[in-house]
Design a protein around this motif. Structure first.
Motif, PDB file in Angstrom:
ATOM      1  N   ARG A  81       0.928  -1.536  15.801  1.00  0.00           N
ATOM      2  CA  ARG A  81       1.121  -0.550  14.859  1.00  0.00           C
ATOM      3  C   ARG A  81       0.841   0.896  15.417  1.00  0.00           C
ATOM      4  O   ARG A  81      -0.502   1.144  15.871  1.00  0.00           O
ATOM      5  N   PRO A  82       1.746   1.664  15.533  1.00  0.00           N
ATOM      6  CA  PRO A  82       1.521   3.038  16.231  1.00  0.00           C
ATOM      7  C   PRO A  82       0.498   3.695  15.779  1.00  0.00           C
ATOM      8  O   PRO A  82      -0.210   4.608  16.642  1.00  0.00           O
ATOM      9  N   ASP A  83       0.351   3.884  14.454  1.00  0.00           N
ATOM     10  CA  ASP A  83      -0.793   4.544  13.687  1.00  0.00           C
ATOM     11  C   ASP A  83      -2.118   4.375  14.085  1.00  0.00           C
ATOM     12  O   ASP A  83      -3.057   4.976  13.858  1.00  0.00           O
ATOM     13  N   LEU A  84      -2.431   2.999  14.825  1.00  0.00           N
ATOM     14  CA  LEU A  84      -3.528   2.418  14.826  1.00  0.00           C
ATOM     15  C   LEU A  84      -4.102   2.404  16.624  1.00  0.00           C
ATOM     16  O   LEU A  84      -4.993   1.513  16.647  1.00  0.00           O
ATOM     17  N   GLU A  85      -3.213   2.882  17.072  1.00  0.00           N
ATOM     18  CA  GLU A  85      -3.630   2.732  18.613  1.00  0.00           C
ATOM     19  C   GLU A  85      -4.732   3.889  19.041  1.00  0.00           C
ATOM     20  O   GLU A  85      -4.885   4.763  18.406  1.00  0.00           O
TER      21      GLU A  85
ATOM     22  N   LEU B 111       0.811  -1.123   0.113  1.00  0.00           N
ATOM     23  CA  LEU B 111      -0.014   0.175  -0.148  1.00  0.00           C
ATOM     24  C   LEU B 111       0.914   1.364   0.116  1.00  0.00           C
ATOM     25  O   LEU B 111       1.890   1.512   0.666  1.00  0.00           O
ATOM     26  N   ARG B 112       0.332   2.203  -0.837  1.00  0.00           N
ATOM     27  CA  ARG B 112       1.374   3.212  -0.639  1.00  0.00           C
ATOM     28  C   ARG B 112       0.930   4.456   0.420  1.00  0.00           C
ATOM     29  O   ARG B 112      -0.247   3.952   1.061  1.00  0.00           O
ATOM     30  N   ASP B 113       2.207   4.812   0.879  1.00  0.00           N
ATOM     31  CA  ASP B 113       1.897   5.716   2.118  1.00  0.00           C
ATOM     32  C   ASP B 113       1.517   5.036   3.459  1.00  0.00           C
ATOM     33  O   ASP B 113       1.411   5.597   4.451  1.00  0.00           O
ATOM     34  N   VAL B 114       1.815   3.647   3.453  1.00  0.00           N
ATOM     35  CA  VAL B 114       1.625   2.794   4.541  1.00  0.00           C
ATOM     36  C   VAL B 114       3.062   1.969   4.811  1.00  0.00           C
ATOM     37  O   VAL B 114       3.248   1.193   4.065  1.00  0.00           O
ATOM     38  N   SER B 115       3.848   2.575   5.671  1.00  0.00           N
ATOM     39  CA  SER B 115       5.081   1.756   6.109  1.00  0.00           C
ATOM     40  C   SER B 115       4.873   0.703   7.138  1.00  0.00           C
ATOM     41  O   SER B 115       5.974  -0.052   7.497  1.00  0.00           O
ATOM     42  N   TYR B 116       3.817   0.456   7.821  1.00  0.00           N
ATOM     43  CA  TYR B 116       3.642  -0.494   8.874  1.00  0.00           C
ATOM     44  C   TYR B 116       3.104  -1.625   8.209  1.00  0.00           C
ATOM     45  O   TYR B 116       2.520  -1.830   7.291  1.00  0.00           O
ATOM     46  N   SER B 117       3.247  -2.843   9.014  1.00  0.00           N
ATOM     47  CA  SER B 117       2.823  -4.326   8.547  1.00  0.00           C
ATOM     48  C   SER B 117       1.709  -4.554   8.656  1.00  0.00           C
ATOM     49  O   SER B 117       0.728  -3.908   9.358  1.00  0.00           O
ATOM     50  N   GLY B 118       1.054  -5.256   7.535  1.00  0.00           N
ATOM     51  CA  GLY B 118      -0.403  -5.662   7.434  1.00  0.00           C
ATOM     52  C   GLY B 118      -0.417  -7.099   7.787  1.00  0.00           C
ATOM     53  O   GLY B 118      -1.648  -7.692   7.668  1.00  0.00           O
ATOM     54  N   CYS B 119       0.395  -7.576   8.636  1.00  0.00           N
ATOM     55  CA  CYS B 119       0.493  -9.036   8.901  1.00  0.00           C
ATOM     56  C   CYS B 119      -0.214  -9.213  10.426  1.00  0.00           C
ATOM     57  O   CYS B 119       0.572  -8.599  11.211  1.00  0.00           O
ATOM     58  N   LEU B 120      -1.041 -10.006  10.618  1.00  0.00           N
ATOM     59  CA  LEU B 120      -1.737 -10.412  11.694  1.00  0.00           C
ATOM     60  C   LEU B 120      -2.171  -9.238  12.796  1.00  0.00           C
ATOM     61  O   LEU B 120      -1.448  -8.588  13.787  1.00  0.00           O
ATOM     62  N   LEU B 121      -3.235  -8.463  12.165  1.00  0.00           N
ATOM     63  CA  LEU B 121      -3.903  -7.536  12.835  1.00  0.00           C
ATOM     64  C   LEU B 121      -5.253  -7.776  13.467  1.00  0.00           C
ATOM     65  O   LEU B 121      -5.897  -8.662  12.892  1.00  0.00           O
ATOM     66  N   THR B 122      -5.726  -7.347  14.458  1.00  0.00           N
ATOM     67  CA  THR B 122      -6.743  -7.504  15.253  1.00  0.00           C
ATOM     68  C   THR B 122      -7.965  -6.723  14.448  1.00  0.00           C
ATOM     69  O   THR B 122      -7.634  -5.799  13.703  1.00  0.00           O
TER      70      THR B 122
ATOM     71  N   TYR C  72     -11.085  -1.487   5.156  1.00  0.00           N
ATOM     72  CA  TYR C  72     -11.304  -2.727   5.473  1.00  0.00           C
ATOM     73  C   TYR C  72     -12.799  -3.031   5.891  1.00  0.00           C
ATOM     74  O   TYR C  72     -13.099  -3.957   6.867  1.00  0.00           O
ATOM     75  N   LEU C  73     -13.833  -2.442   5.287  1.00  0.00           N
ATOM     76  CA  LEU C  73     -15.084  -2.611   5.493  1.00  0.00           C
ATOM     77  C   LEU C  73     -15.541  -3.971   4.786  1.00  0.00           C
ATOM     78  O   LEU C  73     -15.291  -3.982   3.461  1.00  0.00           O
ATOM     79  N   TYR C  74     -16.329  -4.809   5.647  1.00  0.00           N
ATOM     80  CA  TYR C  74     -16.484  -5.976   5.091  1.00  0.00           C
ATOM     81  C   TYR C  74     -17.669  -6.594   5.937  1.00  0.00           C
ATOM     82  O   TYR C  74     -17.915  -6.019   6.915  1.00  0.00           O
ATOM     83  N   ASP C  75     -18.488  -7.502   5.127  1.00  0.00           N
ATOM     84  CA  ASP C  75     -19.644  -8.136   5.889  1.00  0.00           C
ATOM     85  C   ASP C  75     -19.018  -9.302   6.970  1.00  0.00           C
ATOM     86  O   ASP C  75     -18.562 -10.003   6.280  1.00  0.00           O
TER      87      ASP C  75
ATOM     88  N   SER D 212      -9.704  -4.677  15.894  1.00  0.00           N
ATOM     89  CA  SER D 212      -9.773  -3.405  16.318  1.00  0.00           C
ATOM     90  C   SER D 212      -8.594  -2.435  15.685  1.00  0.00           C
ATOM     91  O   SER D 212      -8.605  -1.122  15.298  1.00  0.00           O
ATOM     92  N   GLN D 213      -7.584  -3.123  15.246  1.00  0.00           N
ATOM     93  CA  GLN D 213      -6.667  -2.441  14.357  1.00  0.00           C
ATOM     94  C   GLN D 213      -7.144  -2.105  12.899  1.00  0.00           C
ATOM     95  O   GLN D 213      -6.836  -1.227  12.411  1.00  0.00           O
ATOM     96  N   VAL D 214      -7.817  -3.187  12.263  1.00  0.00           N
ATOM     97  CA  VAL D 214      -8.359  -2.933  10.963  1.00  0.00           C
ATOM     98  C   VAL D 214      -9.471  -1.753  10.938  1.00  0.00           C
ATOM     99  O   VAL D 214      -9.590  -1.207  10.006  1.00  0.00           O
TER     100      VAL D 214
END
Length: 353
Positions: A349-353, A305-316, A331-334, A318-320
């Protein structure tokens, strides 16, 4: 001691309340699954059976009046039906028919690109459903005249839905006709050497996921492009590995190939359509080890992803959810049918705290 007048009054009130409750229950039961309908003005009016989406076997229903729609007009109308159960007495049921001027087209759901192979037939209608704001049959027409299954290529298919009021909806998709079928055996012949090279055998599922992510996201040098063939995840994983380019579906498919080969339980997730201009694909994976009580699900997204430097691996969850607030609806999904993730943070993920 003789009962007093007050006693008999109390008994009378109690009986009245009980009769009222029983009566209310009977009213609800007497509908026997009948539904109210919204119908288009000018369309052929519904049959008595149309008011019963699922009529029990042996039961029947008819109009209680000889001319059931005499005097109906725009708006809400009451229609009297005669319900005849296979056992028990006949019941009169009142339903509502709302007549509107219908200018809203039906909606075609489930249209997607289709993978086929030279010489095979194509199931154009599989997975297609139709909905409309009014009741009645919606007709689906499929124009596949441009498809040639004798030759490899990409061919357009046109879907048309027509409701009773004559409103029409159109959706276009494509049939990808291939010469060669990408089998699991062929795909894993490419995956197995990488599994050995990455030293994945014997690692915990968490560590396996992290190494797979590092390879797919970074080390494989997969260039992001704006399109991919989304008809067959195995095929896309194979050609993503071969050509080293793709979009979110490509990163998803290649990661899934590793999960499947290593026996990591995984679920396919797709962003709900209609809230953003495009869609997005990622996985949920269960990293619980043998012997653990219960599952431990996490989101996994190896897309660059552009402008995202943090990992998308193993997120909760609340993080997504936090990411979807930063980048609206990403990350909107049914969530129906998907498990909740574990709450333990495995990837800060400091940006998602």
């Amino acid at each position: 001691m003789k009962p007093t007048m007050r006693f008999w009054c109390a008994i009378t009130v109690l009986l009245a309340i009980l009769l009222s409750l029983v009566s209310c229950g009977d009213v609800k039961e007497e509908r026997f699954g009948a539904v109210d309908l919204t119908w288009a003005i000018g369309a052929v009016l519904p049959e008595a059976e149309d008011y019963f989406p699922s009529l029990p076997e042996g039961d029947s229903v008819s109009f209680a009046e000889e001319i059931p729609y005499a005097g109906v007009q725009s708006g809400e109308n009451e229609i009297l039906l005669l319900y005849k159960p296979s056992r028990g007495r006949r019941r009169e049921i009142t339903v509502k028919l709302t007549l509107i001027r219908d200018v809203q087209p039906p909606v075609i759901h489930g249209v997607r690109d289709i993978a086929a192979y030279v010489g095979e037939g194509v199931a154009y209608r599989t997975g297609i459903t139709l909905t409309d704001n009014c009741g009645g049959t919606v007709t689906l027409n499929v124009d596949s005249s441009a498809v040639d299954t004798s030759r490899e290529g990409v061919y357009p298919v046109f879907y048309e839905a027509i409701d009773l009021a004559g409103n029409r909806a159109y959706v276009e998709s494509y049939v990808h006709v291939y010469l060669e079928r990408i089998t699991a055996e062929l795909l894993y012949s490419k995956i197995d050497p990488i599994i050995a090279e990455l030293g994945l055998i014997g690692l915990s599922k968490v560590e396996q996921a992290r190494r797979i992510y590092q390879f797919v996201h970074t080390d494989a040098h997969i260039t992001y492009v704006d399109t991919s063939d989304k008809t067959d995840w195995m095929r896309e994983a194979y050609f993503c590995l071969l050509n080293r380019r793709g979009d979110c579906f490509s990163y998803f498919a290649l990661s899934k190939a590793f999960f499947e080969r290593l026996g990591i339980e995984n679920l396919d997730v797709q962003r709900t359509k209609g809230f953003t201009e495009d869609t997005h694909f990622w996985s949920m994976i269960n990293v619980a080890e043998a012997g653990e009580r219960g599952a431990r699900w996490y989101h996994y997204d190896a897309t660059r992803l552009r402008d995202v430097s943090y990992s998308g691996c193993l997120l909760t969850d609340s993080q997504v959810d936090a990411f979807s607030r930063l980048r609206q609806n990403f990350y909107l999904y049914d969530r129906t049918g998907y498990p909740a993730t574990a709450t333990e943070i495995l990837t800060p993920r400091p940006d998602l705290e």
